[in-house]
Structure formats: structure tokens, C-alpha cells
Design an enzyme around this catalytic site. Structure first.
Site, PDB file in Angstrom:
ATOM      1  N   SER A 194       0.258 -10.117  -0.754  1.00  0.00           N
ATOM      2  CA  SER A 194      -0.485 -11.385  -0.790  1.00  0.00           C
ATOM      3  C   SER A 194       0.118 -12.310  -1.842  1.00  0.00           C
ATOM      4  CB  SER A 194      -1.951 -11.136  -1.148  1.00  0.00           C
ATOM      5  OG  SER A 194      -2.464 -10.152  -0.317  1.00  0.00           O
ATOM      6  N   THR A 211       0.811  -1.227   0.000  1.00  0.00           N
ATOM      7  CA  THR A 211       0.000   0.000   0.000  1.00  0.00           C
ATOM      8  C   THR A 211       0.836   1.266   0.000  1.00  0.00           C
ATOM      9  OG1 THR A 211      -1.700  -1.161   1.219  1.00  0.00           O
ATOM     10  CG2 THR A 211      -1.800   1.218   1.297  1.00  0.00           C
ATOM     11  N   THR A 234       3.060 -10.198  14.544  1.00  0.00           N
ATOM     12  CA  THR A 234       1.877 -10.725  13.864  1.00  0.00           C
ATOM     13  C   THR A 234       1.029  -9.537  13.430  1.00  0.00           C
ATOM     14  OG1 THR A 234       1.790 -12.644  15.303  1.00  0.00           O
ATOM     15  CG2 THR A 234      -0.261 -12.035  14.294  1.00  0.00           C
ATOM     16  N   ASP A 290       1.623  -6.740  -4.475  1.00  0.00           N
ATOM     17  CA  ASP A 290       0.840  -6.750  -3.251  1.00  0.00           C
ATOM     18  C   ASP A 290       1.397  -7.925  -2.465  1.00  0.00           C
ATOM     19  OD1 ASP A 290      -2.354  -5.988  -2.299  1.00  0.00           O
ATOM     20  OD2 ASP A 290      -1.410  -7.785  -1.481  1.00  0.00           O
ATOM     21  N   GLN A 343      -2.749 -21.407  18.812  1.00  0.00           N
ATOM     22  CA  GLN A 343      -3.478 -20.472  17.958  1.00  0.00           C
ATOM     23  C   GLN A 343      -3.791 -19.167  18.700  1.00  0.00           C
ATOM     24  OE1 GLN A 343      -7.890 -22.014  17.550  1.00  0.00           O
ATOM     25  NE2 GLN A 343      -6.530 -23.648  16.921  1.00  0.00           N
ATOM     26  N   CYS A 344      -3.406 -19.068  19.981  1.00  0.00           N
ATOM     27  CA  CYS A 344      -3.532 -17.783  20.698  1.00  0.00           C
ATOM     28  C   CYS A 344      -2.447 -16.844  20.183  1.00  0.00           C
ATOM     29  CB  CYS A 344      -3.304 -17.958  22.198  1.00  0.00           C
ATOM     30  SG  CYS A 344      -4.516 -18.982  23.004  1.00  0.00           S
TER      31      CYS A 344
HETATM   32  N1  ASP Z   1      -2.585  -5.657   0.572  1.00  0.00           N
HETATM   33  C1  ASP Z   1      -1.485  -4.821   0.959  1.00  0.00           C
HETATM   34  C2  ASP Z   1      -0.226  -5.661   0.946  1.00  0.00           C
HETATM   35  O1  ASP Z   1       0.009  -6.395   1.856  1.00  0.00           O
HETATM   36  C3  ASP Z   1      -1.708  -4.214   2.292  1.00  0.00           C
HETATM   37  C4  ASP Z   1      -0.567  -3.340   2.761  1.00  0.00           C
HETATM   38  O2  ASP Z   1       0.271  -2.929   2.005  1.00  0.00           O
HETATM   39  O3  ASP Z   1      -0.507  -3.038   3.944  1.00  0.00           O
HETATM   40  O4  ASP Z   1       0.533  -5.583   0.004  1.00  0.00           O
END
Ligand code: ASP
Length: 339
Positions: free
Chosen positions: A59, A13, A165, A57, A276-277
Site C-alpha cells: 500500500s 504478506t 487485477t 506493505d 469500470q467493469c
Molecule cells: N497488505 C499486503 C500488501 O499488499 C497484502 C499482501 O501482501 O498480499 O503488502
């Protein structure tokens, strides 16, 4: 004396702009965007930038990209005092954890940061995150870098990267490090908590690039059944599994569950027990519901985050650690990622 900082833009972002047609955010040429931060020229350091040819991005992040970042650092290691990696926040903790293992004997700061709003946005959090990350990467004492580890800086706090995290998709305070205190806090003063930093090493930087392996991440939930668990744990392609158990490392005591785990372990698969906590630690044997896991031979993930557990597992598998010693090494803190 001025310090030399290398800014590595991978995407996220921080450098995105809105696509007029769709309204969605997409990665953009970061060099152009940097011109919007004249404040950078006031910092007492030389800043050079290098960007992924096609910023992503986060992801879309994968171990191949981790290697690209590591190689940029490796090639420029001698010429710079510190590195700031701009990365999407979604998988930042995974990448930053991975780099903490890939860069053994790191003696310079590698600071990951990003933002929740693009740098061109009026209310952006990007400027503070970026400027303070650069300041932190430039910190020196007796002509030596103060920080000599992989960190993550976001919203006034510097954390050990492999302890973090992502906890919030919209707050500026997007990250937490629930099992380890912040390494530094930015307010009127930049306060470094020296006692929590990794101890310096004199050994030479050793770079590890083999981070690909077939692993699975399995999160338990009430109602998960034999067919699903068998499919995930007994898949012949899977070398190792991270099992996200409940609370202090607890799991069902039902016979079928125990049998699947035994079968998987007996067939040579590695199973790591993490909680998972978001905070706290696995304590195998504290409850009856974890004693069986200990007996079967699961590895104790202690207070490691899932992100660091994944990174450490890929790192150790990539290093062909022998099965005999795998458990002992996994249960040992290698980069300050666990107690
Ligand atoms: N979807 C974006 C990414 O992880 C969110 C961010 O940049 O914070 O690339």
C-alpha cells in the site's frame, strides 16, 4: 545446466510476521524466512536474493520504488536467467503493469508473486506461489527463456501482468485476468500456453525510469455532480485523467457533464476512457451515451485494466510523447496490455 534466478523481495504478506503487541502484520527480514523453505534447495537452479532495505506493505508502493525494482533488474540483467519479484498483492498489478512498460524489449522472465498468508503460516499459499514462480522463471527451450515478459503468478495460474487485477482480499485466488487467457497453468504438469506469450524480440533491453506525472483516476457513479467532476477534471495541476465509465464506456449525456469534458480537453488535458467493469471493452459509439465522448476526443482505453491504464499513462507522459500522436500511441498495444 542450472539456471540463475534472482529473487527480489520488496515486502508484502509473504515475508511478514505478526507483531506481538498489536497483532498486526509487519514486514520482516526475508532472508531469515527463506530458511523455512528447504524445498528451494531441490530446485535445479541457483537462487540469489536481494531485498529492499526496508521492505514495505505494498500500500506504500510508488513510482520511486518501481524504479528501485527496475534498477535491480537492470544491474543484474546479464547475470541472471530470470527474476522473481516478491510483492504485496494489494498493488501488485500496478507495479507489475508499470514494469511491463518500463522494461522495453524484455527478453527474460520477470515473475511477480506474493501470498495471502505469511510464508511461516501453517496454511500458507506462499510456498507454492514462490516455488512455481521460480520454476517458471527457470523454464528454457533451446537454451532460451520460454517466458520473456512481465508476468504475475498466483494460485496455480500465470498471467500477463498488465492484464491482471486483484479481485479478492481473502481467497487464495486473489487475481484475475478477465480479458486475456492465462499464460500457464500449474497442475500435475506445468502447462504453458505458448500461443498467448508475447513474441520474442531481438532488440536490446531499454529501461524507462521516468514515471512521475500529475494524473487523476475518476470513477463515475450515479449522482456524481458538476462540482466534483469540475474539481477533478479542471484542476490546473492535472495533466491527464483516467475516467472509469460504465459498461462499454458509457457516461451521462447531460449538458454540464459534456461541457466539463470539453473544457478539460480544450485546455490540453488527456482523458482516457476505461470501463469500470472488470472484464470486457470500451466501445465508444456503440451507445448514444458514449458517442459524445468519442466526439469530444477521449482516448479509447479498449479492454485495458485500470492498473495498466495508470501505468501506461505515466509511462507515455514520462516519455514526453507529443500530444498530436498521444491518442494513437495510447490506443496501440505496446506490451500486450490491450487488444
Ligand atoms: N497488505 C499486503 C500488501 O499488499 C497484502 C499482501 O501482501 O498480499 O503488502
Amino acid at each position: 545446466m542450472q539456471t540463475n534466478i534472482l529473487l527480489i523481495y520488496t515486502g508484502g504478506t509473504i515475508g511478514m510476521v505478526k507483531d506481538f503487541d498489536t497483532g498486526a502484520l509487519r514486514a520482516f527480514n526475508f532472508d531469515k524466512l527463506l530458511k523455512r523453505i528447504p524445498e528451494l534447495s531441490h530446485l535445479n537452479c541457483n537462487i540469489n536474493t536481494v531485498s529492499f532495505e526496508n521492505p514495505i506493505d505494498s500500500s506504500n508502493m510508488n513510482p520511486g520504488y518501481w524504479v528501485q525494482i527496475v534498477e535491480i533488474i537492470e544491474e543484474n540483467y546479464e547475470d541472471y536467467d530470470g527474476f522473481v519479484v516478491l510483492h504485496g498483492s494489494d498493488t501488485m498489478s500496478y507495479t507489475a503493469s508499470a514494469l511491463s512498460f518500463m522494461l522495453e524489449n524484455l527478453a527474460k522472465p520477470v515473475i511477480f508473486t506474493g501470498s495471502q498468508l505469511p510464508i511461516g503460516d501453517l496454511r500458507t499459499d506462499a510456498k507454492e506461489n514462490l516455488i512455481t514462480s521460480i520454476e517458471i522463471a527457470s523454464l528454457k527451450k533451446n537454451n532460451k527463456p520460454v517466458i520473456r515478459e512481465v508476468c504475475l503468478y498466483f494460485e496455480y495460474k500465470l498471467y500477463r501482468a498488465n492484464r491482471t487485477t486483484k479481485i479478492n482480499a481473502e481467497h487464495f485466488q486473489a487475481f484475475a485476468s478477465l480479458n486475456y487467457p492465462p499464460l500457464a497453468e500449474s497442475g500435475v504438469h506445468l502447462k504453458v500456453n505458448h500461443e498467448y506469450l508475447l513474441k520474442p524480440t531481438r532488440k536490446k533491453l531499454k529501461v524507462h525510469k521516468n514515471m512521475e506525472a500529475n494524473i487523476a483516476l475518476v470513477k463515475l457513479f450515479p449522482g456524481i455532480n458538476e462540482a466534483t467532476i469540475s474539481c477533478l477534471l479542471l484542476n490546473p495541476a492535472t495533466e491527464a485523467v483516467i475516467l472509469e465509465s460504465y459498461g462499454a464506456g458509457n457516461a451521462p449525456t447531460e449538458k454540464w457533464f459534456e461541457e466539463v469534458l470539453k473544457k478539460a480537453v480544450n485546455s490540453g488535458k488527456i482523458i482516457i476512457n476505461v470501463t469500470q467493469c472488470s472484464g470486457g471493452s470500451v466501445l465508444m459509439g456503440q451507445y448514444e451515451t458514449s458517442s459524445h465522448l468519442k466526439k469530444i476526443g477521449l482516448i479509447n482505453g479498449k479492454d485495458i485494466t485500470t492498473e495498466a491504464a495508470v501505468a501506461k499513462l505515466l509511462y507515455l507522459l514520462g516519455n514526453n510523447i507529443q500530444r498530436k500522436v498521444f491518442k494513437t500511441i495510447y490506443e496501440t498495444s505496446l506490451r500486450g496490455e490491450m487488444v
